[in-house]
Enzyme design. Structure first.
Site, PDB file in Angstrom:
ATOM      1  N   GLY A   9       0.792  -1.226   0.000  1.00 52.43           N
ATOM      2  CA  GLY A   9       0.000   0.000   0.000  1.00 52.43           C
ATOM      3  C   GLY A   9       0.822   1.272   0.000  1.00 52.43           C
ATOM      4  O   GLY A   9       0.286   2.367  -0.193  1.00 52.43           O
ATOM      5  N   PRO A  13       6.317   8.832  -4.899  1.00 50.95           N
ATOM      6  CA  PRO A  13       6.084   9.876  -5.912  1.00 50.95           C
ATOM      7  C   PRO A  13       6.910   9.556  -7.163  1.00 50.95           C
ATOM      8  O   PRO A  13       8.086   9.219  -7.062  1.00 50.95           O
ATOM      9  CB  PRO A  13       6.589  11.154  -5.235  1.00 50.95           C
ATOM     10  CG  PRO A  13       6.570  10.867  -3.773  1.00 50.95           C
ATOM     11  CD  PRO A  13       6.841   9.392  -3.642  1.00 50.95           C
ATOM     12  N   LEU A  15       8.116  11.290  -9.473  1.00 53.38           N
ATOM     13  CA  LEU A  15       9.201  12.220  -9.814  1.00 53.38           C
ATOM     14  C   LEU A  15      10.026  12.533  -8.565  1.00 53.38           C
ATOM     15  O   LEU A  15       9.481  12.906  -7.524  1.00 53.38           O
ATOM     16  CB  LEU A  15       8.575  13.505 -10.379  1.00 53.38           C
ATOM     17  CG  LEU A  15       9.481  14.677 -10.718  1.00 53.38           C
ATOM     18  CD1 LEU A  15      10.581  14.295 -11.704  1.00 53.38           C
ATOM     19  CD2 LEU A  15       8.636  15.815 -11.309  1.00 53.38           C
ATOM     20  N   GLY A  16      11.335  12.341  -8.684  1.00 51.25           N
ATOM     21  CA  GLY A  16      12.226  12.610  -7.552  1.00 51.25           C
ATOM     22  C   GLY A  16      13.402  13.473  -7.969  1.00 51.25           C
ATOM     23  O   GLY A  16      13.650  13.688  -9.163  1.00 51.25           O
ATOM     24  N   LEU A  17      14.124  13.942  -6.972  1.00 54.19           N
ATOM     25  CA  LEU A  17      15.341  14.724  -7.236  1.00 54.19           C
ATOM     26  C   LEU A  17      16.543  13.778  -7.256  1.00 54.19           C
ATOM     27  O   LEU A  17      16.764  13.041  -6.283  1.00 54.19           O
ATOM     28  CB  LEU A  17      15.555  15.770  -6.132  1.00 54.19           C
ATOM     29  CG  LEU A  17      16.862  16.578  -6.261  1.00 54.19           C
ATOM     30  CD1 LEU A  17      16.741  17.617  -7.380  1.00 54.19           C
ATOM     31  CD2 LEU A  17      17.230  17.255  -4.940  1.00 54.19           C
ATOM     32  N   GLY A  18      17.321  13.808  -8.320  1.00 53.88           N
ATOM     33  CA  GLY A  18      18.567  13.046  -8.378  1.00 53.88           C
ATOM     34  C   GLY A  18      19.683  13.831  -7.699  1.00 53.88           C
ATOM     35  O   GLY A  18      19.700  15.068  -7.737  1.00 53.88           O
ATOM     36  N   ASP A  43      16.555  10.930  -4.335  1.00 53.42           N
ATOM     37  CA  ASP A  43      17.349   9.738  -4.643  1.00 53.42           C
ATOM     38  C   ASP A  43      18.810   9.975  -4.249  1.00 53.42           C
ATOM     39  O   ASP A  43      19.441  10.921  -4.728  1.00 53.42           O
ATOM     40  CB  ASP A  43      17.266   9.425  -6.144  1.00 53.42           C
ATOM     41  CG  ASP A  43      18.035   8.160  -6.466  1.00 53.42           C
ATOM     42  OD1 ASP A  43      17.461   7.069  -6.277  1.00 53.42           O
ATOM     43  OD2 ASP A  43      19.213   8.252  -6.876  1.00 53.42           O
ATOM     44  N   TYR A  48      27.828   8.718  -3.792  1.00 54.23           N
ATOM     45  CA  TYR A  48      27.776  10.100  -4.283  1.00 54.23           C
ATOM     46  C   TYR A  48      28.569  11.040  -3.362  1.00 54.23           C
ATOM     47  O   TYR A  48      28.847  12.183  -3.729  1.00 54.23           O
ATOM     48  CB  TYR A  48      26.330  10.601  -4.439  1.00 54.23           C
ATOM     49  CG  TYR A  48      25.469   9.772  -5.371  1.00 54.23           C
ATOM     50  CD1 TYR A  48      26.034   8.892  -6.290  1.00 54.23           C
ATOM     51  CD2 TYR A  48      24.074   9.867  -5.342  1.00 54.23           C
ATOM     52  CE1 TYR A  48      25.238   8.116  -7.134  1.00 54.23           C
ATOM     53  CE2 TYR A  48      23.277   9.106  -6.186  1.00 54.23           C
ATOM     54  CZ  TYR A  48      23.861   8.232  -7.072  1.00 54.23           C
ATOM     55  OH  TYR A  48      23.074   7.473  -7.900  1.00 54.23           O
ATOM     56  N   LYS A  77      21.502   3.714  -1.773  1.00 57.45           N
ATOM     57  CA  LYS A  77      22.039   2.523  -2.460  1.00 57.45           C
ATOM     58  C   LYS A  77      23.280   1.981  -1.757  1.00 57.45           C
ATOM     59  O   LYS A  77      24.127   2.741  -1.280  1.00 57.45           O
ATOM     60  CB  LYS A  77      22.383   2.874  -3.914  1.00 57.45           C
ATOM     61  CG  LYS A  77      21.253   3.610  -4.617  1.00 57.45           C
ATOM     62  CD  LYS A  77      21.511   3.857  -6.080  1.00 57.45           C
ATOM     63  CE  LYS A  77      20.493   4.839  -6.626  1.00 57.45           C
ATOM     64  NZ  LYS A  77      20.834   6.248  -6.384  1.00 57.45           N
ATOM     65  N   HIS A 110      23.421  -1.091  -5.590  1.00 55.06           N
ATOM     66  CA  HIS A 110      23.735  -0.070  -6.600  1.00 55.06           C
ATOM     67  C   HIS A 110      24.132  -0.680  -7.954  1.00 55.06           C
ATOM     68  O   HIS A 110      23.715  -0.199  -9.008  1.00 55.06           O
ATOM     69  CB  HIS A 110      24.858   0.837  -6.072  1.00 55.06           C
ATOM     70  CG  HIS A 110      24.872   2.198  -6.666  1.00 55.06           C
ATOM     71  ND1 HIS A 110      25.236   3.315  -5.963  1.00 55.06           N
ATOM     72  CD2 HIS A 110      24.567   2.636  -7.910  1.00 55.06           C
ATOM     73  CE1 HIS A 110      25.149   4.383  -6.750  1.00 55.06           C
ATOM     74  NE2 HIS A 110      24.754   3.992  -7.935  1.00 55.06           N
TER      75      HIS A 110
END
Ligand code: A2P
Length: 318
Positions: A9, A13, A15-18, A43, A48, A77, A110
């Site tokens: 459930g 969303p 659309l996400g921010l990279g 994300d 990173y 990740k 990853h």
């Protein structure tokens, strides 16, 4: 904002921010701008090198009452050097400490590539651990433990081809919730998208804008630029939108989650607004015709002399 649903459930969303390639000194403001613009999906990844700054931004946004933890969808990740079964939970705990969170919404393997524990960037054969020595199913067991302990509400994978997914589907207890792979009009991967959707695996598109800010070492000569494609430009002009917005809207129309990276507040707002752009079936068909199997993240950086991994195996091309 459209959302993708999971069996329990929960919803993500679309659309996400990279945050790949976002410098630590820029990503704090990027995350704050994104949340202000309406983004609720961020994300991240340990590799990173910026999760600590993302964490400060999340903490401040929550402390200032802009958003609650429940409203956010945070993905991170597992890096290649923590693929042993008993390394997964400690790696996740480090990411949670950096992000200042109690749990992730989604934790992904990853890459289907393993490094020695003390190696972040593998450069020579001895830096790697082969699939035979450390099977994906062993790493997946560690991921399942992270889920059972409540540290990751959902677990999934990234850069997995069909044969890697099958190994996990055949041997694991939990189906990967998401496979995050490179997807854009020049690399549409229809067979992989169908396979995932037929197996209740959602997709997230990385490098949806072509990742023009990749390091030069990852670039080829005369690369095709998505923003300059005539069809994309034509559709953008007709909608009074930007090419980037058309690329984002295209992914959303395929029911594929998409994580454009930006550290520029204006472009972050523009990218968020792309969720409202409607593409007709004729426009989708025109974009479908642009596929050319072109990877911007081609995986050849995992190929070293005498090493256990090749780009062909990685993408299931042999
Ligand atoms: P910037 O961070 O300066 O906005 P991808 O998501 O495929 O990795 O692409 C990221 C690249 O696209 C970055 O160079 C980013 O630059 C740029 N970018 C992000 N949003 C837009 C936009 N709306 N228009 C043009 N370029 C964009």
């Amino acid at each position: 904002m459209k959302k993708l649903s999971f069996a329990n459930g929960d919803t993500m969303p679309i659309l996400g921010l990279g945050t790949w390639k976002s410098k630590s000194e820029d990503v704090y403001n990027a995350v704050r701008s994104a949340i202000e613009a309406g983004f609720r999906h961020i994300d991240c990844a340990m590799i990173y090198g910026n999760e600590e700054a993302v964490g400060r931004a999340l903490k401040d946004a929550i402390a200032e009452g802009e958003v609650s933890r429940d409203d956010l969808w945070i993905t991170s990740k597992l890096w290649n050097n923590s693929h042993a079964e008993d390394q997964v939970v400690p790696a996740l705990q480090k990411t949670l400490a950096d992000l200042q969170l109690d749990y992730l919404d989604l934790y992904l393997i990853h890459w289907p590539i393993s490094n020695q524990p003390d190696v972040l960037g593998a450069r020579k054969a001895a830096d790697f651990i082969s699939r035979e020595e450390l099977p994906l199913t062993v790493t997946w067991r560690g991921m399942e433990q992270a889920h059972q302990q409540g540290l990751a509400k959902h677990i999934g994978v990234s850069n997995f081809a069909k044969h890697h997914l099958k190994e996990v589907l055949d041997n694991g207890t939990i189906t990967p919730a998401v496979n995050q792979v490179e997807l854009h009009p020049y690399l549409q991967q229809p067979a992989l998208v169908d396979f995932c959707h037929n197996n209740n695996i959602h997709l997230t598109a990385y490098s949806p804008l072509g990742s023009g800010d990749r390091p030069d070492s990852m670039k080829g000569d005369n690369e095709p630029v998505l923003f300059e494609n005539e069809v994309i430009k034509d559709i953008a002009a007709a909608k009074n939108a930007s090419p980037a917005q058309v690329l984002i809207a295209w992914s959303i129309h395929r029911n594929v989650s998409v994580i454009p990276k930006s550290t520029n507040p204006g472009r972050i707002r523009q990218n968020f607004a792309a969720a409202d752009i409607k593409l007709s079936s004729e426009e989708m068909a025109r974009i479908a015709g642009l596929d050319r199997g072109r990877r911007y993240v081609d995986g050849r950086f995992w190929e070293v002399e005498g090493g256990p991994y090749t780009a062909k195996e990685l993408w299931g091309e042999e």
